[in-house]
Motif scaffolding. Structure first.
Motif, short mmCIF file in Angstrom:
data_model
loop_
_atom_site.label_atom_id
_atom_site.label_comp_id
_atom_site.label_asym_id
_atom_site.label_seq_id
_atom_site.Cartn_x
_atom_site.Cartn_y
_atom_site.Cartn_z
N LEU C 64 4.33 35.83 -11.92
CA LEU C 64 2.63 35.48 -11.86
C LEU C 64 2.71 35.49 -13.96
CD1 LEU C 64 0.03 36.81 -9.91
CD2 LEU C 64 1.23 34.45 -9.71
N GLY C 65 4.01 34.88 -14.49
CA GLY C 65 4.14 34.68 -16.30
C GLY C 65 3.42 36.95 -16.85
N THR C 66 3.63 36.54 -17.59
CA THR C 66 3.22 37.41 -18.74
C THR C 66 1.57 37.47 -19.76
OG1 THR C 66 4.60 36.92 -20.69
CG2 THR C 66 5.68 38.26 -18.72
N ASN C 67 1.44 38.55 -19.89
CA ASN C 67 -0.14 37.82 -20.75
C ASN C 67 0.30 38.34 -22.63
OD1 ASN C 67 0.12 41.06 -21.10
ND2 ASN C 67 -2.09 41.31 -20.02
N THR C 68 -0.76 37.88 -23.13
CA THR C 68 -0.36 38.83 -24.08
C THR C 68 -0.03 40.09 -24.55
OG1 THR C 68 -2.39 37.15 -25.12
CG2 THR C 68 -2.16 38.22 -26.29
N PHE C 69 -0.41 40.34 -24.09
CA PHE C 69 -0.11 42.30 -24.60
C PHE C 69 1.62 42.57 -23.42
CE2 PHE C 69 -4.11 42.07 -24.11
CZ PHE C 69 -4.77 41.95 -25.79
N THR C 70 2.07 40.71 -23.26
CA THR C 70 3.66 41.06 -22.57
C THR C 70 3.68 42.43 -20.93
OG1 THR C 70 4.00 43.38 -23.33
CG2 THR C 70 4.23 41.45 -24.41
N TYR C 71 1.89 42.50 -20.70
CA TYR C 71 2.19 42.81 -19.34
C TYR C 71 2.72 41.79 -18.37
CZ TYR C 71 -0.32 46.63 -21.22
OH TYR C 71 -0.42 47.89 -22.73
N ASP C 72 3.35 42.10 -17.35
CA ASP C 72 3.18 41.69 -16.03
C ASP C 72 1.81 41.53 -15.24
OD1 ASP C 72 5.57 40.35 -14.06
OD2 ASP C 72 4.56 41.26 -12.95
N VAL C 73 1.62 39.69 -15.29
CA VAL C 73 0.69 39.04 -14.66
C VAL C 73 0.41 40.21 -13.09
CG1 VAL C 73 -1.23 38.51 -14.02
CG2 VAL C 73 0.21 37.57 -16.29
N TYR C 74 1.75 39.18 -12.47
CA TYR C 74 1.78 39.88 -10.98
C TYR C 74 1.73 41.07 -10.93
CZ TYR C 74 4.62 40.28 -6.67
OH TYR C 74 4.49 41.18 -5.04
N ALA C 75 1.97 42.53 -11.50
CA ALA C 75 2.21 43.58 -11.17
C ALA C 75 0.93 44.22 -11.43
CB ALA C 75 3.10 44.22 -12.82
N GLN C 76 0.41 43.74 -12.54
CA GLN C 76 -1.38 44.24 -12.41
C GLN C 76 -2.22 43.06 -11.76
OE1 GLN C 76 -3.17 42.76 -16.65
NE2 GLN C 76 -2.63 44.56 -17.52
N THR C 77 -2.00 42.84 -10.81
CA THR C 77 -2.80 42.18 -9.72
C THR C 77 -1.99 43.12 -8.69
OG1 THR C 77 -2.68 39.98 -10.49
CG2 THR C 77 -3.50 40.08 -8.55
N VAL C 78 -0.93 43.16 -8.67
CA VAL C 78 -1.52 43.81 -7.31
C VAL C 78 -1.86 45.20 -7.48
CG1 VAL C 78 0.57 42.17 -6.07
CG2 VAL C 78 1.57 44.25 -7.52
N TYR C 79 -1.60 45.69 -8.52
CA TYR C 79 -1.85 47.07 -8.73
C TYR C 79 -3.65 46.70 -8.64
CZ TYR C 79 2.95 49.34 -9.36
OH TYR C 79 3.81 49.68 -9.22
N GLY C 80 -3.47 45.98 -9.20
CA GLY C 80 -5.24 46.18 -9.58
C GLY C 80 -6.08 45.97 -8.74
N LEU C 81 -5.11 44.86 -7.13
CA LEU C 81 -5.60 44.67 -6.13
C LEU C 81 -6.08 45.67 -5.32
CD1 LEU C 81 -6.90 42.31 -3.70
CD2 LEU C 81 -3.90 42.29 -3.44
N ARG C 82 -4.66 46.91 -5.39
CA ARG C 82 -5.35 48.54 -4.73
C ARG C 82 -6.84 49.26 -5.25
NH1 ARG C 82 0.86 51.82 -5.11
NH2 ARG C 82 1.35 50.16 -3.69
#
Lengths: 331, 313, 288
Positions: C64-82
């Protein structure tokens, strides 16, 4: 229960709700752990003319080691004087002025969105109820719409219609160079800015109304009066029109419950489009820890919802024969 | 014959199988008042539905219904009903209390139902309302403004407004007190005697109140008619063991007695999902023969009426 | 008595398994739940772990690409989903329990208790929940998932209380309750022993709706910057995305997928709920 006592009762509940909301507004900062009031007051100490600020009723209601009940009474006194305190973020503007300036933007978004989504949603729901094919096609869409967070819908629309197809402006209530007036140019500009936040609210709410209407009609079609009409040879269209009419009543009651959610939707949607209503104001207040502004916005939102509820109750009373007939019986 | 039911089987489709609510009914209706009597769950109301409103989950599985010799109901074909509903066959439904949409005034309901039948429908409705002792202003009222008894009579007026040949009255008395019940039944008798309707099928569980206005009686059990004949004969000298048990349990004819409270017949009414084999009454019957559990009794004529019992075959 | 409950439960389960909406909703929900559980296994990155690449569109390395702060959006999404699921569960549970207790008490006890509780309910029903949540959350300095669940649970029970009260009133006069009362059972015992089990399926439906509602409120709070002060959630991702103009910069992958998951998650919950409603309420079934 007559119409008059119905209105009196409803008014009583709403006054009580207002009383509770004001009391909560007063109590929440005092109930929280830590020392939010200390933080709050210290923020004013750094401002110029702070002594003057401190002397308003509103500020007095925030302590200085006076008994709680005195603070509480001062809070009400301030309220009756239309005094909601002073904003830190937009110092030295008064909170009541800022909030009242923002309110029209909410009304112009929420009222049309609720009304239009109600009309279209009910219509689509009725259509879905009558055709099994359309039902299977439309219902998943309705569920998806009603499940979407308002502001996410706003994000999707913003992406589609300001970036992919740049048809609409992406922020503000009107273009920066414009001066509000009744000129055609301004009105067109205003509507262009208004369209996307309006559509976001509209689409999400639409799903809910359509689902509600569809279920109500299916429920009504199984009712005894529907069976009776069918047994007497009434056509499907006629029976449907009766079912639709009866399904409208719960949908009007639903309107009252929906108002609160619509307001919540507007708060977050406005942020996506930087639309200068109460939601956008709340975000500013949160980001700047401008507690008075936030609480002022809260109170105005509550009052707005209460008034809307009251209006819906009146409409309901005028439409539902059960309430009307009770009134006739009393007169 | 006005109405003829031939070998009718009508089942309810449920998620756990069929409920055999009408399980082989033959019936003829002339210019008479026929009382159809049975316990709740005997299929009598389903019989009414399958004549005038056979729609899912109810399914006509077998047999047919004829009106004046023309077929109106058959398995997977109920199109004939559209011609006869209301004008020729009408119904006073079981739940008169909520048979009228609460958000329409009575006159509007009447106009909508009798659409295309001219403006004198309302004038006629006024006359009929007077006939059942209701004020004309009922027309301008919402159903919620009417009392239970007024609603019942309003529904009677609406159902009979087009002078149907056949009127089905489904449990019209069950929600009413004894005096009102009597009045309603006499009203039906008056409608018949004055020629507004030509025949009435009164469906009820209350044998004591219905037999006085009926010309003929049919007793239903587990989706079948077990005895059918002139009311006097059936009441005085019932042939079928179920009819006997039923009638003997009424302490004194003429006194109001509801069959729901029947204590005289041992055992429970049969399940319509899996009705007993042979004669459905045999597990409760005091006079049952060996073959009752294996052979279905046929309808036979005996002593001026029809009865379905192996004792008479 | 027990047999009655058991056979009803059996019948309920029988119909539930055949309901298309329940099946479809459960399948979707299971898929999203699986994403939350095993999703993090498919990315080497943590939700707040810089990848060194800013604003990259979706690729094999960054689904899911990366954001402005270079974070991986997929990682953010799956952890955020938790965390969103956790908040939904806890907040929904709290709201359901409070709503059921208040509704049960009001419906069963009647009289003044009923009057008072319903007045309270009606008042909190009218006050817009999100606005109230904002005021409360803004005064809490350190917010965690627990606090967020708690304040959501404490503010979103009213409609449940009202609905449960209506259910209780209808159950109260049923035969089995009357029998229990005649046999001298106490009010509490009747409520807990007789009425509650008969409301079990209803309570599950309520919980499903409250679960979804709590997720929506949490997402809204997060979006306003009033979410957990640490960590990640779907609402926080969206807040960051809007705050840093993801859309205007064309980074749709930052803002759209996290919200899409929320929408699908809620749609699955609503669909399960509707299916259950059809089973419990045959008049809602479409017959054809």
């Amino acid at each position: 229960m007559g119409l008059l006592s119905y209105i009196v009762r409803k008014t009583g509940i709403y006054l009580l709700t207002f009383f509770v909301a004001v009391t909560l507004n007063w109590a929440i900062p005092r109930l929280m752990p830590g020392d939010p009031i200390g933080v709050l007051l210290s923020r004013f100490a750094t401002l110029p003319e702070s002594s003057e600020v401190v002397y308003s009723y509103f500020m007095r209601s925030f302590g200085f080691d006076r008994p709680l009940w005195e603070q509480y009474l001062d809070f009400w006194r301030a309220l009756f004087n239309g005094d909601l305190g002073v904003s830190i973020y937009m110092y030295p503007q008064k909170v009541e002025d800022i909030v009242l300036q923002a309110l029209p933007y909410d009304l112009v978004l929420i009222v049309p969105a609720v009304v239009v989504s109600w009309i279209i949603g009910n219509w689509l729901g009725a259509v879905a109820a009558t055709s099994r094919r359309l039902d299977n096609l439309l219902m998943p869409l309705f569920y998806f719409l009603t499940s979407s967070p308002y502001f996410w819908m706003a994000i999707v629309l913003a992406w589609l219609l300001t970036v992919v197809f740049p048809l609409f402006p992406s922020s503000g209530a009107y273009s920066p160079g414009m001066v509000p007036s009744l000129s055609t140019a301004f009105i067109i500009d205003f509507i262009k800015h208004w369209t996307l936040p309006f559509l976001s609210l509209l689409l999400v709410m639409l799903g809910g109304w359509a689902i509600g209407m569809r279920n109500l009609i299916i429920y009504e079609l199984e009712s005894n009066y529907s069976r009776y009409m069918e047994a007497l040879g009434a056509g499907r269209r006629l029976i449907l029109s009766y079912a639709f009419r009866n399904a409208m009543l719960p949908q009007i009651t639903g309107l009252a419950l929906q108002i609160g959610l619509a307001v919540a939707g507007a708060i977050t949607t406005e942020i996506v489009f930087s639309y200068p209503g109460l939601g956008f104001l709340m975000l500013q207040a949160i980001q700047n820890q401008d507690y008075f502004l936030m609480q002022g916005a809260f109170l105005v939102i509550v009052v707005m919802v209460l008034v809307a509820n009251f209006v819906i109750d009146l409409i309901y009373a005028a439409i539902d024969p059960r309430i009307r007939s009770a009134y006739a019986g009393e007169a | 014959m006005l109405l003829e039911v031939r070998g009718l089987r009508a089942y309810y489709r449920t998620l756990t199988g069929y409920v055999k609510a009408v399980n082989g009914v033959d019936l003829q209706l002339g210019e008479e008042i026929l009382g159809i009597v049975g316990e709740s769950g005997s299929g009598k109301s389903t019989l009414a539905s399958s004549i005038i409103l056979p729609k899912p989950p109810l399914r006509i599985v077998e047999g047919e219904v004829l009106f004046r010799g023309e077929r109106i109901v058959a398995p997977s074909d109920t199109s004939g009903l559209t011609r006869v509903r209301y004008r020729h066959i009408s119904i006073i439904p079981q739940y008169a209390m909520d048979s009228l949409s609460p958000t329409r005034k009575v006159y509007k309901i009447i106009k909508d139902l009798a659409r295309g039948l001219g403006d004198d429908v309302l004038a006629k409705a006024r006359r009929r309302l007077r006939r059942v002792n209701l004020p004309e202003r009922v027309l301008d009222m919402y159903p919620v403004e009417l009392s239970g008894g007024m609603k019942q009579r309003t529904v009677i007026v609406i159902s009979t407004l087009l002078d149907p040949e056949v009127l089905i009255a489904d449990e019209v008395t069950s929600a009413l007190d004894v005096t009102t019940q009597r009045a309603v039944l006499e009203m039906l008798r008056d409608f018949k005697d004055s020629g507004i309707v030509r025949s009435i099928m009164i469906i009820t569980h209350d044998i004591a109140s219905v037999y006085q206005v009926s010309d003929t009686l049919a007793i239903m059990y587990a989706g079948r008619i077990v005895e059918h004949g002139p009311a006097e004969k059936v009441i005085r000298d019932p042939l079928h063991p179920y009819a006997q048990a039923l009638i003997s349990s009424i302490p004194k004819i003429g006194i109001h007695y509801k069959m729901q409270k029947l204590k005289g017949i041992p055992g429970n009414p049969p399940s319509l999902r899996n009705p007993p084999s042979g004669c459905a009454f045999h597990p409760r019957c005091s006079r049952s023969l060996d073959e009752c559990s294996s052979r279905e009794p046929r309808m036979v004529s005996k002593d001026g009426r029809r009865v379905a019992c192996l004792l008479y075959e | 008595m027990e047999q009655h409950t058991v056979s009803r439960t059996k019948e309920f389960l029988h119909h539930i398994r055949r309901n298309r909406k329940v099946k479809a909703g459960l399948a979707l929900f299971a898929a999203i739940l699986a994403l939350a559980i095993v999703g993090p296994l498919f990315t080497p990155y943590g939700p707040l772990e810089p990848t060194g690449e800013a604003g990259r569109p979706p690729s094999l390395e960054h689904p899911l690409g990366t954001n402005t702060f270079t974070y991986d959006v997929y990682a953010q999404t799956v952890y955020g989903l938790r965390s969103s699921l956790l908040i939904g569960f806890l907040g929904g549970l709290i709201a359901t329990v409070i709503g059921i207790l208040i509704g049960l008490a009001a419906g069963y006890m009647g009289g003044l208790v009923d009057e008072f509780l319903m007045m309270l309910t009606n008042i909190f029903l009218v006050i817009p929940t999100l606005a109230l949540l904002i005021v409360i959350a803004a005064y809490i300095e350190y917010r965690g998932i627990m606090i967020e669940s708690l304040i959501i649970g404490l503010t979103s029970w009213p409609w449940t209380a009202r609905a449960v009260r209506a259910q209780t009133l209808s159950l109260k006069n049923r035969e089995f309750v009357l029998v229990a009362r005649m046999s001298g059972a106490s009010g509490l015992r009747i409520m807990v022993g007789e009425i509650l089990p008969n409301m079990f399926s209803y309570a599950i439906m309520v919980f499903i709706l409250q679960f979804g509602g709590a997720i929506l409120y949490a997402v809204g709070l997060d979006f306003l910057g009033l979410g957990p002060t640490k960590g990640i959630s779907l609402g926080l991702i969206l807040q960051q995305a809007v705050l840093w103009n993801a859309i205007q910069l064309g980074m749709w992958w930052w803002a759209i997928p996290p919200g899409l998951i929320i929408a699908l998650l809620l749609a699955s919950l609503y669909t399960i709920n509707t299916g259950m409603d059809e089973v419990l309420n045959p008049r809602l079934r479409r017959l054809e």
